[in-house]
Design a protein around this motif. Structure first.
Motif, PDB file in Angstrom:
ATOM      1  N   ASP A  85       0.876  -1.200  -0.110  1.00 47.75           N
ATOM      2  CA  ASP A  85      -0.127  -0.041  -0.050  1.00 47.75           C
ATOM      3  C   ASP A  85       0.813   1.286   0.034  1.00 47.75           C
ATOM      4  O   ASP A  85       1.340   1.519   0.856  1.00 47.75           O
ATOM      5  N   SER A 106       0.199   4.167  -0.062  1.00 42.68           N
ATOM      6  CA  SER A 106      -0.117   5.407   0.836  1.00 42.68           C
ATOM      7  C   SER A 106       0.881   5.409   2.005  1.00 42.68           C
ATOM      8  O   SER A 106       1.188   6.526   2.830  1.00 42.68           O
ATOM      9  N   ARG A 107       1.518   4.524   2.258  1.00 47.10           N
ATOM     10  CA  ARG A 107       2.441   4.480   3.440  1.00 47.10           C
ATOM     11  C   ARG A 107       3.650   5.651   2.913  1.00 47.10           C
ATOM     12  O   ARG A 107       4.027   6.291   3.912  1.00 47.10           O
ATOM     13  N   ASN A 137      -3.152   7.690  -3.189  1.00 45.37           N
ATOM     14  CA  ASN A 137      -2.901   6.253  -3.491  1.00 45.37           C
ATOM     15  C   ASN A 137      -3.122   5.109  -2.400  1.00 45.37           C
ATOM     16  O   ASN A 137      -2.662   3.906  -2.354  1.00 45.37           O
ATOM     17  N   GLU A 138      -4.301   5.640  -1.696  1.00 47.38           N
ATOM     18  CA  GLU A 138      -4.653   4.412  -0.690  1.00 47.38           C
ATOM     19  C   GLU A 138      -5.103   3.295  -1.104  1.00 47.38           C
ATOM     20  O   GLU A 138      -5.784   2.967  -2.175  1.00 47.38           O
ATOM     21  N   GLY A 139      -4.473   2.013  -0.512  1.00 49.00           N
ATOM     22  CA  GLY A 139      -4.942   0.781  -1.042  1.00 49.00           C
ATOM     23  C   GLY A 139      -4.050   0.406  -2.243  1.00 49.00           C
ATOM     24  O   GLY A 139      -4.087  -0.825  -2.702  1.00 49.00           O
ATOM     25  N   LYS A 148       1.407  -3.334   4.581  1.00 50.79           N
ATOM     26  CA  LYS A 148       1.553  -2.197   3.400  1.00 50.79           C
ATOM     27  C   LYS A 148       3.110  -1.982   3.022  1.00 50.79           C
ATOM     28  O   LYS A 148       3.287  -1.412   2.222  1.00 50.79           O
TER      29      LYS A 148
END
Length: 275
Positions: free
Chosen positions: A44, A46-47, A53-55, A97
C-alpha cells in the motif's frame, strides 16, 4: 633570430598550458554501473504518500551503484541481503503495507561478472541504514564506510549498533567530496532518517547525476513534495528535497530515484555502464 625566439616563446606558452591542463584535468569518475540489489512489491503505497494512493500496490526496485574512479572503486548502497536470493518466497514484509523483497541476482555475482572482487572496493557509503540499503555491508569488511555521524549514532532495534563496531568508518557531519576532485560528492540530506545522504556523481560524457537514496521513493512523490508518514522529520525531508533540487539546477544534473521501477527500467543495467 627574432623569428626563432618568437617561435620558441610560443612553444613555451603551449607547453606550459598543456602541462597546467595535465595537472588540473584529473580523470575523476570513469564509469557508473547500476546493480540490481532487489525487486519487490509494496502492499500500500499510501505509506509513502499520506492521503494519496490509498490501497494501491506498486512494484519497487532497489539499486546499488558501483563507481569506478581514477583512485579506485566506490560502492553506493548494498541492497537487500544476498541470502534472500536463496529464499523461494523472498523476504516478506512484517507490515502488510510494506515491501516484500526478492533478490533476482546477488550483489556478489554481479561484481564477479565485472571482474571485481569485494576486496577491490576500498571505499563505500550508504544512503541510510534501513535494511534494504545495508544488507551486504559486511561483504566489504575492510572498505572505508562513509556515513553521517547522526545516522551512525542513531540507535537501532533494541539499541543495537547499526554497523559492526569493527568496520572502518568515517563519520560525516555534512557534505563530503570523497576523492577531493569534485567528481563524487556526498550530500547530507536528512529527513527520511536522521543522517540520510545522497550522492552527486559527475561523469565525463553523461554529465551529473544525483543518486537520491530515499529522499523520495517514486517520481510522483518527488514532483509533489510528498513526505512519507514514516520519515524521521517532515521539515528536514522538505529542506533536503529543496537542496537536491538546487543541486540539480546548479549542476544541470539528472535525478535517479532509487526505488522507482519505471525510471530504473529506462536505464542501462550492469554490465552496461554510464561514462
Amino acid at each position: 633570430m627574432n623569428r626563432f625566439m618568437g617561435l620558441a616563446a610560443l612553444l613555451s606558452v603551449v607547453l606550459s598550458a598543456n602541462l597546467a591542463h595535465a595537472q588540473t584535468g584529473k580523470p575523476g569518475v570513469e564509469k557508473l554501473y547500476i546493480l540490481n540489489c532487489g525487486e519487490g512489491v509494496a502492499g500500500d503505497i499510501s505509506r509513502w504518500s499520506p492521503g494519496v494512493n490509498e490501497g494501491q500496490s506498486m512494484d519497487f526496485v532497489d539499486n546499488c551503484y558501483l563507481i569506478k574512479h581514477a583512485q579506485g572503486w566506490f560502492l553506493w548502497d548494498t541492497g537487500i541481503p544476498d541470502a534472500v536470493a536463496a529464499m523461494p518466497n523472498g523476504l516478506p514484509s512484517p507490515d502488510p503495507k510494506g515491501v516484500s523483497w526478492k533478490r533476482p541476482k546477488t550483489l556478489a555475482a554481479q561484481l564477479d561478472q565485472l571482474g571485481v572482487k569485494p576486496s577491490d572496493i576500498k571505499t563505500m557509503a550508504v544512503s541510510h541504514t534501513h535494511p534494504d540499503h545495508i544488507g551486504n555491508v559486511e561483504m566489504f569488511p575492510d572498505a572505508m564506510l562513509y556515513v553521517q555521524k547522526a545516522e551512525y549514532e542513531w540507535p537501532g532495534a533494541n539499541n543495537e549498533p547499526r554497523f559492526k563496531p569493527s568496520h572502518p568508518v568515517t563519520k560525516l557531519e555534512g557534505d563530503r567530496d570523497v576523492f577531493g576532485d569534485g567528481s563524487l560528492i556526498i550530500l547530507s540530506t536528512p529527513g527520511h532518517t536522521p543522517g540520510h545522504q545522497s550522492l552527486l556523481v559527475k561523469l565525463p560524457k553523461t554529465g551529473a547525476i544525483v543518486l537520491s537514496g530515499d529522499a523520495a521513493h517514486f517520481k510522483s512523490n518527488w514532483d509533489n513534495r510528498r513526505v512519507p508518514s514514516i520519515n524521521f522529520s517532515k521539515d528536514e525531508t522538505l529542506a533536503s528535497m529543496q537542496k537536491i533540487s538546487d543541486t540539480l539546477a546548479k549542476d544541470n544534473a539528472q535525478l535517479w530515484i532509487n526505488h522507482d521501477r519505471a525510471q530504473r527500467d529506462s536505464l542501462k543495467m550492469s554490465p552496461e555502464f554510464y561514462d
